[in-house]
Motif scaffolding. Sequence first.
Motif, mmCIF file in Angstrom:
data_model
loop_
_atom_site.group_PDB
_atom_site.id
_atom_site.type_symbol
_atom_site.label_atom_id
_atom_site.label_comp_id
_atom_site.label_asym_id
_atom_site.label_seq_id
_atom_site.Cartn_x
_atom_site.Cartn_y
_atom_site.Cartn_z
ATOM 1 N N GLU A 143 0.819 -1.215 0.000
ATOM 2 C CA GLU A 143 0.000 0.000 0.000
ATOM 3 C C GLU A 143 0.848 1.257 0.000
ATOM 4 O O GLU A 143 0.346 2.354 -0.204
ATOM 5 C CB GLU A 143 -0.931 -0.016 1.210
ATOM 6 C CG GLU A 143 -1.946 -1.122 1.038
ATOM 7 C CD GLU A 143 -3.069 -1.061 2.013
ATOM 8 O OE1 GLU A 143 -2.942 -0.308 2.991
ATOM 9 O OE2 GLU A 143 -4.056 -1.766 1.794
ATOM 10 N N ILE A 145 3.429 1.712 -2.028
ATOM 11 C CA ILE A 145 4.119 1.885 -3.316
ATOM 12 C C ILE A 145 3.466 3.006 -4.108
ATOM 13 O O ILE A 145 2.250 3.072 -4.212
ATOM 14 C CB ILE A 145 4.078 0.576 -4.126
ATOM 15 C CG1 ILE A 145 4.860 -0.502 -3.391
ATOM 16 C CG2 ILE A 145 4.644 0.779 -5.508
ATOM 17 C CD1 ILE A 145 4.834 -1.839 -4.067
ATOM 18 N N ASP A 146 4.297 3.870 -4.647
ATOM 19 C CA ASP A 146 3.783 4.958 -5.479
ATOM 20 C C ASP A 146 3.398 4.382 -6.837
ATOM 21 O O ASP A 146 4.216 3.742 -7.495
ATOM 22 C CB ASP A 146 4.866 6.024 -5.633
ATOM 23 C CG ASP A 146 4.515 7.007 -6.706
ATOM 24 O OD1 ASP A 146 3.417 7.570 -6.625
ATOM 25 O OD2 ASP A 146 5.313 7.206 -7.624
ATOM 26 N N PRO A 147 2.136 4.578 -7.264
ATOM 27 C CA PRO A 147 1.686 3.905 -8.478
ATOM 28 C C PRO A 147 2.397 4.364 -9.750
ATOM 29 O O PRO A 147 2.466 3.610 -10.714
ATOM 30 C CB PRO A 147 0.193 4.236 -8.543
ATOM 31 C CG PRO A 147 -0.004 5.378 -7.639
ATOM 32 C CD PRO A 147 1.072 5.339 -6.620
ATOM 33 N N LEU A 148 2.904 5.572 -9.769
ATOM 34 C CA LEU A 148 3.524 6.064 -11.004
ATOM 35 C C LEU A 148 4.894 5.429 -11.214
ATOM 36 O O LEU A 148 5.161 4.814 -12.235
ATOM 37 C CB LEU A 148 3.646 7.588 -10.958
ATOM 38 C CG LEU A 148 4.222 8.200 -12.220
ATOM 39 C CD1 LEU A 148 3.246 8.062 -13.360
ATOM 40 C CD2 LEU A 148 4.555 9.657 -12.014
ATOM 41 N N ILE A 194 1.862 17.670 -18.353
ATOM 42 C CA ILE A 194 2.053 16.798 -17.196
ATOM 43 C C ILE A 194 2.376 15.375 -17.633
ATOM 44 O O ILE A 194 3.101 14.656 -16.955
ATOM 45 C CB ILE A 194 0.800 16.860 -16.307
ATOM 46 C CG1 ILE A 194 0.757 18.243 -15.664
ATOM 47 C CG2 ILE A 194 0.836 15.811 -15.212
ATOM 48 C CD1 ILE A 194 -0.222 18.387 -14.572
ATOM 49 N N ASP A 198 5.339 13.220 -16.067
ATOM 50 C CA ASP A 198 5.181 11.892 -15.470
ATOM 51 C C ASP A 198 6.144 10.899 -16.114
ATOM 52 O O ASP A 198 6.810 10.121 -15.443
ATOM 53 C CB ASP A 198 3.746 11.391 -15.667
ATOM 54 C CG ASP A 198 2.799 11.999 -14.644
ATOM 55 O OD1 ASP A 198 3.308 12.624 -13.703
ATOM 56 O OD2 ASP A 198 1.581 11.856 -14.802
ATOM 57 N N LEU B 25 -4.677 11.350 -15.648
ATOM 58 C CA LEU B 25 -3.681 11.271 -14.573
ATOM 59 C C LEU B 25 -3.740 9.912 -13.881
ATOM 60 O O LEU B 25 -2.712 9.268 -13.651
ATOM 61 C CB LEU B 25 -3.940 12.364 -13.534
ATOM 62 C CG LEU B 25 -3.356 13.732 -13.804
ATOM 63 C CD1 LEU B 25 -3.835 14.712 -12.764
ATOM 64 C CD2 LEU B 25 -1.849 13.667 -13.774
ATOM 65 N N ARG B 28 -2.545 6.990 -16.112
ATOM 66 C CA ARG B 28 -1.083 6.914 -16.239
ATOM 67 C C ARG B 28 -0.465 6.272 -15.007
ATOM 68 O O ARG B 28 0.629 5.741 -15.056
ATOM 69 C CB ARG B 28 -0.500 8.312 -16.430
ATOM 70 C CG ARG B 28 -0.154 8.599 -17.858
ATOM 71 C CD ARG B 28 0.922 9.615 -17.997
ATOM 72 N NE ARG B 28 0.692 10.811 -17.234
ATOM 73 C CZ ARG B 28 -0.058 11.822 -17.644
ATOM 74 N NH1 ARG B 28 -0.678 11.776 -18.784
ATOM 75 N NH2 ARG B 28 -0.208 12.880 -16.883
ATOM 76 N N ARG B 29 -1.192 6.350 -13.886
ATOM 77 C CA ARG B 29 -0.677 5.719 -12.672
ATOM 78 C C ARG B 29 -1.160 4.284 -12.531
ATOM 79 O O ARG B 29 -1.021 3.685 -11.478
ATOM 80 C CB ARG B 29 -1.084 6.556 -11.460
ATOM 81 C CG ARG B 29 -0.147 7.705 -11.293
ATOM 82 C CD ARG B 29 -0.672 8.838 -10.492
ATOM 83 N NE ARG B 29 0.348 9.862 -10.458
ATOM 84 C CZ ARG B 29 0.664 10.638 -11.459
ATOM 85 N NH1 ARG B 29 0.022 10.510 -12.607
ATOM 86 N NH2 ARG B 29 1.630 11.522 -11.358
ATOM 87 N N ASN B 71 -2.861 4.654 -4.551
ATOM 88 C CA ASN B 71 -2.339 5.311 -3.365
ATOM 89 C C ASN B 71 -1.470 6.452 -3.854
ATOM 90 O O ASN B 71 -0.259 6.373 -3.851
ATOM 91 C CB ASN B 71 -1.530 4.307 -2.546
ATOM 92 C CG ASN B 71 -0.733 4.992 -1.502
ATOM 93 O OD1 ASN B 71 -1.169 5.970 -0.928
ATOM 94 N ND2 ASN B 71 0.457 4.494 -1.260
ATOM 95 N N SER B 72 -2.101 7.493 -4.326
ATOM 96 C CA SER B 72 -1.335 8.580 -4.916
ATOM 97 C C SER B 72 -1.837 9.905 -4.367
ATOM 98 O O SER B 72 -2.690 10.538 -4.948
ATOM 99 C CB SER B 72 -1.484 8.536 -6.432
ATOM 100 O OG SER B 72 -0.530 9.355 -7.019
ATOM 101 N N GLU B 74 -0.703 12.661 -4.461
ATOM 102 C CA GLU B 74 -0.365 13.857 -5.240
ATOM 103 C C GLU B 74 -1.443 14.193 -6.263
ATOM 104 O O GLU B 74 -1.373 15.242 -6.896
ATOM 105 C CB GLU B 74 0.974 13.657 -5.943
ATOM 106 C CG GLU B 74 0.967 12.453 -6.848
ATOM 107 C CD GLU B 74 2.287 12.224 -7.571
ATOM 108 O OE1 GLU B 74 3.191 13.034 -7.400
ATOM 109 O OE2 GLU B 74 2.376 11.232 -8.299
ATOM 110 N N LEU B 78 -1.749 17.611 -8.632
ATOM 111 C CA LEU B 78 -1.437 17.567 -10.059
ATOM 112 C C LEU B 78 -2.640 17.984 -10.877
ATOM 113 O O LEU B 78 -2.509 18.673 -11.880
ATOM 114 C CB LEU B 78 -1.015 16.155 -10.453
ATOM 115 C CG LEU B 78 0.366 15.754 -9.992
ATOM 116 C CD1 LEU B 78 0.658 14.328 -10.403
ATOM 117 C CD2 LEU B 78 1.406 16.679 -10.564
#
Lengths: 298, 344
Positions: A143, A145-148, A194, A198, B25, B28-29, B71-72, B74, B78
């Motif tokens: 949970e 982990i940054d998804p990007l 953006i 990314d 956005l 992309r995640r 879990n973002s 940001e 953004l």
Amino acid sequence: MWRQHTYKLLFSTLLLCGGLLMATNAGELKQSQAFDWIDVLGEGTTFLVACLWLGLIISSRPAGRVTEWLYYGSLLLMFSYFLDLLDEFIRYPDALRLMSWLESLPAPVGMLVLTIGLVGWHREQRAIDRQLRGRELFLRDHELIDPLTQLYGAEYLYAVLQREITLHRSMQKPLSLLLLDVDNFADFNRQYGIAAGDNYLVQLSELLSNQLRYSDVVCRYNGDRFVALLPNTAQLQANIIAQHLQQQFSLLTNQNQQPQLTLISLEVEQLSAKDALQQALNTLTSARKHGPLTLQTD
Amino acid sequence: MKHAHFGHQDKILLLQHGCTDLLTLAQRRGAPLHKLLAGTGIFEQDLHKPHGRLHHADWLKLLHNSQQHLNSPELPFLLGSALLQNRYISLCQTVLHAENLSQALRQLYYFRHHLFPSIYVQLCSQPQHLVLEFHSGIALGPQNNSCISIVLSLLLNLIKQQLGNTEGVSVQLQHDTATAVQSQLHWGCEVVANQASNSLHIALPKLQLPFHTADKAKCTAALRTCRQLNRILPRQRGLLERIYRLQRRALPQLLSLEQVAQQLDISVNTLKRQLKQQKTNFAQQLDAIRRDAARQLLQQGHYSNRQLAIRLGYSDEHNFRRAFKRWTGLLPSNFKSLLNSPSL
């Protein structure tokens, strides 16, 4: 994942239907007074949970050898539980032994198959752990982990850093940090959109986790800041790593539209993770103030 | 001038004004589109229609879904900057080419039903600062914080981009400290957590500084498009905002439920039902309005309890003191000394 397993699903449905047909052919339906509802409840629940496991395996695992073992193991279990449930409703003639064999034999076989599958899973997990090195240390929490960028975030960094500081202090070994910051990332976002921003962050995170050693961990601290934890590394080594990274950054695509990067390295002398990161951020701010010099060592 | 008011089920938001940006956005995640759209009435093929619409219930559901599957933290930040840079939102183009912050804020305020119909702003002037207080015009529930973050991100990005820095700008949030720290990292200005209201403080001289990309011709052209857009997106206000404004204007008199319903051109029962849909009731709203008014009056100047009680329509100052204690846990005099203490 479901689409990869259409044949398996078809096969299991057929198997269950076959079991049902055989049972109805061989025996006759009990009177409703003869149903033992407590048994029905217990065996029904076991059967449903076995179904749920099968569903979870199918929905979470890609096709492969380990998946087959896990799948057929739980399928046998499920089949056995299914017949077990059926005999609450159907009475078989005493002479017929086949049904009771079919009921009790698949369960232990299924358990064995499942165990082989679990051993395979364990090996596979170890391989994945090796693959993940450089992205995580002792702790795993999906949970965070940054998804990007698929790197861990700040919360994870705090936890790991705190533990490493204590460990390194007790063993009297040096611990270093690298802090990478994209200068004016907002401007970059504005200029190229953006999506490009990314994309750039993803490239940067790939590069970082590829170029660092197995023992190091990279986290996305926030937005455009990355922190790498270098265990067992003194300032001098950290500087060399930083210089190496600096060279690699220049090879990153799209030379002309690349934003400036600031990279600093420092050895951790503070006792708490928070102080150490604060020190790193302060160093970063002063490095920025000194102008175009991008590599700063503390 | 009377405007219709809207609720959660009125389709007054354009898909192109935020929804598509949020979806790209989130996609992309790694969040799948069908999961993001689950539970909303939005179809994939409608997403690219220039005037496709959605209502607030769907918008809130979308925000909820994107938080659920990613879990973002940001994302709202953004999204704010993505909206500002979006070339298809003429309001943002107007704002980017405005002469200065003052003009930009005026345009944003005037055309806010294009972008953020659910948020309304209350202006208070303090000696050195312009204070914008953000309130929600309809109940936003758990997404309130995200919505406020989106609006504030847009504004702060605008200031940073056009004036180069955020000196003299500070933000007060109702959110907890952890969220505020996160916001501070994104916005780069002072953020204070656990405040009575969500507000943006801008130093007065900042308002008149010329913008980097000021361009009168482009600004006028974009304004023209905004006015044309008004034909399909007429001005509408949220129910809570309408009630708030009516009551504020009437102070020190207090409008009854019947009077408000009459002013809104609906029956008393409809008003009650609509308030219930927003999970609030008339007495609660009235109380909130008096609370905000009391806080703002105290921040603006030195009033005695008696004067405040009269201005807020209390029968005597004891009732006012009791109500104030209930809102803030402090007596008005303590609150005043807190405001005047040098730490703030």
